[in-house]
Design an enzyme around this catalytic site. Structure first.
Site, PDB file in Angstrom:
ATOM      1  N   ASP A 147      -4.931  88.253 158.552  1.00  0.00           N
ATOM      2  CA  ASP A 147      -5.882  88.890 159.453  1.00  0.00           C
ATOM      3  C   ASP A 147      -6.624  87.877 160.038  1.00  0.00           C
ATOM      4  O   ASP A 147      -7.381  86.828 159.122  1.00  0.00           O
ATOM      5  CB  ASP A 147      -6.899  89.572 158.570  1.00  0.00           C
ATOM      6  CG  ASP A 147      -8.020  90.424 159.339  1.00  0.00           C
ATOM      7  OD1 ASP A 147      -8.451  89.931 160.211  1.00  0.00           O
ATOM      8  OD2 ASP A 147      -8.313  91.501 158.825  1.00  0.00           O
ATOM      9  N   LYS A 171     -13.946  92.646 168.095  1.00  0.00           N
ATOM     10  CA  LYS A 171     -14.812  91.441 167.516  1.00  0.00           C
ATOM     11  C   LYS A 171     -14.836  90.468 168.701  1.00  0.00           C
ATOM     12  O   LYS A 171     -15.362  90.861 169.739  1.00  0.00           O
ATOM     13  CB  LYS A 171     -14.286  90.834 166.466  1.00  0.00           C
ATOM     14  CG  LYS A 171     -14.048  91.897 165.056  1.00  0.00           C
ATOM     15  CD  LYS A 171     -15.325  92.582 164.583  1.00  0.00           C
ATOM     16  CE  LYS A 171     -15.167  93.823 163.657  1.00  0.00           C
ATOM     17  NZ  LYS A 171     -14.260  93.619 162.604  1.00  0.00           N
ATOM     18  N   ARG A 230       2.798 105.557 176.255  1.00  0.00           N
ATOM     19  CA  ARG A 230       2.692 105.086 174.919  1.00  0.00           C
ATOM     20  C   ARG A 230       3.240 103.832 174.569  1.00  0.00           C
ATOM     21  O   ARG A 230       3.164 102.824 173.809  1.00  0.00           O
ATOM     22  CB  ARG A 230       3.257 106.043 173.884  1.00  0.00           C
ATOM     23  CG  ARG A 230       3.014 105.747 172.379  1.00  0.00           C
ATOM     24  CD  ARG A 230       2.714 107.005 171.647  1.00  0.00           C
ATOM     25  NE  ARG A 230       3.487 108.213 172.013  1.00  0.00           N
ATOM     26  CZ  ARG A 230       4.675 108.605 171.673  1.00  0.00           C
ATOM     27  NH1 ARG A 230       5.561 107.754 170.982  1.00  0.00           N
ATOM     28  NH2 ARG A 230       5.445 109.659 172.051  1.00  0.00           N
ATOM     29  N   TYR A 261     -10.914  92.054 153.889  1.00  0.00           N
ATOM     30  CA  TYR A 261     -11.654  93.113 154.373  1.00  0.00           C
ATOM     31  C   TYR A 261     -11.545  94.543 153.738  1.00  0.00           C
ATOM     32  O   TYR A 261     -10.107  94.827 153.286  1.00  0.00           O
ATOM     33  CB  TYR A 261     -11.119  93.248 155.878  1.00  0.00           C
ATOM     34  CG  TYR A 261     -11.817  94.328 156.665  1.00  0.00           C
ATOM     35  CD1 TYR A 261     -13.090  94.414 157.187  1.00  0.00           C
ATOM     36  CD2 TYR A 261     -11.043  95.500 157.473  1.00  0.00           C
ATOM     37  CE1 TYR A 261     -13.781  95.267 158.030  1.00  0.00           C
ATOM     38  CE2 TYR A 261     -11.730  96.423 158.322  1.00  0.00           C
ATOM     39  CZ  TYR A 261     -13.164  96.384 158.593  1.00  0.00           C
ATOM     40  OH  TYR A 261     -13.675  97.093 159.329  1.00  0.00           O
TER      41      TYR A 261
HETATM   42  C1  LIG Z   1     -13.671  94.447 161.747  1.00  0.00           C
HETATM   43  C2  LIG Z   1     -12.523  93.833 160.914  1.00  0.00           C
HETATM   44  C3  LIG Z   1     -11.318  94.684 161.077  1.00  0.00           C
HETATM   45  C4  LIG Z   1     -11.239  96.022 161.491  1.00  0.00           C
HETATM   46  O1  LIG Z   1     -11.238  96.000 162.919  1.00  0.00           O
HETATM   47  P1  LIG Z   1     -11.782  97.337 163.735  1.00  0.00           P
HETATM   48  O2  LIG Z   1     -11.409  96.905 165.027  1.00  0.00           O
HETATM   49  O3  LIG Z   1     -13.055  97.548 163.489  1.00  0.00           O
HETATM   50  O4  LIG Z   1     -10.892  98.555 163.058  1.00  0.00           O
HETATM   51  C5  LIG Z   1     -10.456  94.127 160.458  1.00  0.00           C
HETATM   52  N1  LIG Z   1     -10.549  92.696 159.666  1.00  0.00           N
HETATM   53  C6  LIG Z   1     -11.667  92.178 159.836  1.00  0.00           C
HETATM   54  C7  LIG Z   1     -11.630  90.648 159.136  1.00  0.00           C
HETATM   55  C8  LIG Z   1     -12.866  92.591 160.425  1.00  0.00           C
HETATM   56  O5  LIG Z   1     -14.027  91.873 160.304  1.00  0.00           O
END
Ligand SMILES: *Cc1c(COP(=O)(O)O)cnc(C)c1O
Length: 394
Positions: A185, A210, A58, A111
């Site tokens: 973010d 992403k 972990r 988001y």
């Molecule tokens: C997709 C996304 C997330 C979340 O990511 P996941 O891996 O799908 O949980 C967070 N912030 C932004 C800007 C995103 O586009």
């Protein structure tokens, strides 16, 4: 690899010989139990909690350590923590620093799931959220309260793509309340196009789902923190049970090597598609940070080193339900689906009320139907032809 250019840096990154066992890439180490030969070895692993020391699955294996080191290097942090998704990275970073009864400032175009977490989970801790205009700049200080603990940023904002004046925001916060933890973010920039820690942001969070993984086949989150925050983030995330599976971490690490090259092609394709859209008589506005019509474009030019395939555009008029379906359901290349950052093109559509339900500050929007597209690695002319046919259908 100081002073190398991004393409070169990302070829070398994540390949510390400690973790590659003479291969080009790190090993995939799948492990829960770690075997200690001596009591002293066990004591050392238990006490010494930094990344790179095997303790228990972990806390990470060689595969995790290679990628964690890569991400810290990429974003200029003291270390990084991994999570099973980007959403988990966001919620755990916030929970690692907030206490009951405190206050958080969150950008109004965050988001949507970030907002939902604040509205449905943080409220259970009596934590109040204030959403602010992403273009507020140094006036952010008017919103800081005595119990404000975190400012949460996202740039460009989700769907409406506002780019923050990041240095103005950070400086204003630091001058007024240096104890506030500033998080961002940074998913859109993929750790390459913007380096928030160089602007004195404390924690840069990404969905590695992403662009980093880049092939729409894995979920992963990562948070890179500076010296001030890394130990608290690491320990609290561990206590919250956060971990990521080594196979996905391996894929993300592999994705890093082609990241700048992919981003450049996404950028080239998306600018072509955006410029074409801008000339269409049906289009009201294109929200692409590289275009002057996009909110915060001047900050984008100043602070970012490039763009990617994700942007939005708004039509002049509101499509009827039938037109909306005719536009979006019959595209050959732009598939309808959440997420982005893979090799393929995607599209999502929003009517005014859909977007307004995600905006909890004074946000102005006219009537036209809104689309967010991810421009993939297809030939841009094929993508333009695809959209041309969609316009003809309405
Ligand atoms: C997709 C996304 C997330 C979340 O990511 P996941 O891996 O799908 O949980 C967070 N912030 C932004 C800007 C995103 O586009």
């Amino acid at each position: 690899m100081a002073n190398t250019k991004p393409e070169t840096q990302l070829v070398h990154i994540g390949r510390n010989p400690k973790f590659t066992q003479k291969g080009v890439n790190p090993v995939i180490q799948r492990a829960s139990s770690i075997i200690f030969d001596t009591l002293e070895e066990k004591r050392h692993a238990t006490r010494h909690r930094a990344d790179g020391v095997l303790f228990y699955g972990r806390r990470g294996t060689q595969t995790h350590f290679a990628f964690q080191e890569a991400m810290a290097e990429l974003e200029g942090g003291a270390g990084s923590v991994l999570y099973p998704s980007g959403a988990a990275a966001i919620t755990n970073a916030i929970l690692s620093f907030i206490s009951a009864g405190e206050h958080i400032l969150v950008t109004g175009s965050a988001y949507d799931p970030t907002q939902n977490f604040c509205d449905h989970i943080l409220t259970k801790l009596q934590v109040k959220t204030t959403y602010f205009d992403p273009l507020i700049g140094e006036k952010i200080t008017d919103l800081i309260q005595a119990n404000t603990r975190i400012v949460f940023l996202e740039s460009p904002g989700s769907i409406t793509m506002e780019v923050h004046d990041l240095p103005a925001l950070v400086q204003a916060i630091r001058n007024k309340a240096p104890e506030i933890i500033i998080m961002i973010d940074n998913t859109w920039a993929a750790g390459v196009l913007l380096k928030p820690l160089l602007f004195d942001v404390d924690i840069s969070i990404q969905s590695a789902t992403k662009y980093i993984n880049g092939h729409s086949d894995g979920m992963l989150g990562v948070a890179v923190a500076n010296k001030r925050c890394i130990e608290t983030l690491r320990e609290n995330s561990y206590l919250l049970g956060q971990t990521a599976d080594p196979d996905t971490v391996y894929m993300a690490n592999r994705g890093l090597h082609t990241l700048p090259t992919r981003l450049k092609q996404h950028q080239e394709n998306s600018i072509q598609v955006a410029n074409w859209l801008q000339e269409r008589p049906e289009v009201e506005q294109v929200f692409h940070p590289a275009l002057p019509t996009s909110p915060g474009h001047e900050f984008f030019i100043r602070d970012f080193s490039g763009c990617n395939g994700l942007f939005s555009f708004q039509l002049k008029s509101r499509l009827s339900t039938e037109q909306f379906a005719a536009f979006i359901e019959n595209l050959a290349h732009f598939k309808m689906g959440y997420s982005w950052g893979g090799f393929e093109s995607l599209i999502l559509g929003y009517q005014k009320e859909d977007l307004l339900s995600m905006r909890q500050y004074d946000f102005q929007l006219n009537e036209g139907t809104f689309f967010r597209v991810h421009v993939g690695l297809e030939h841009p002319q094929d993508l333009i032809d695809d959209l041309q046919l969609a316009f003809e259908r309405i």
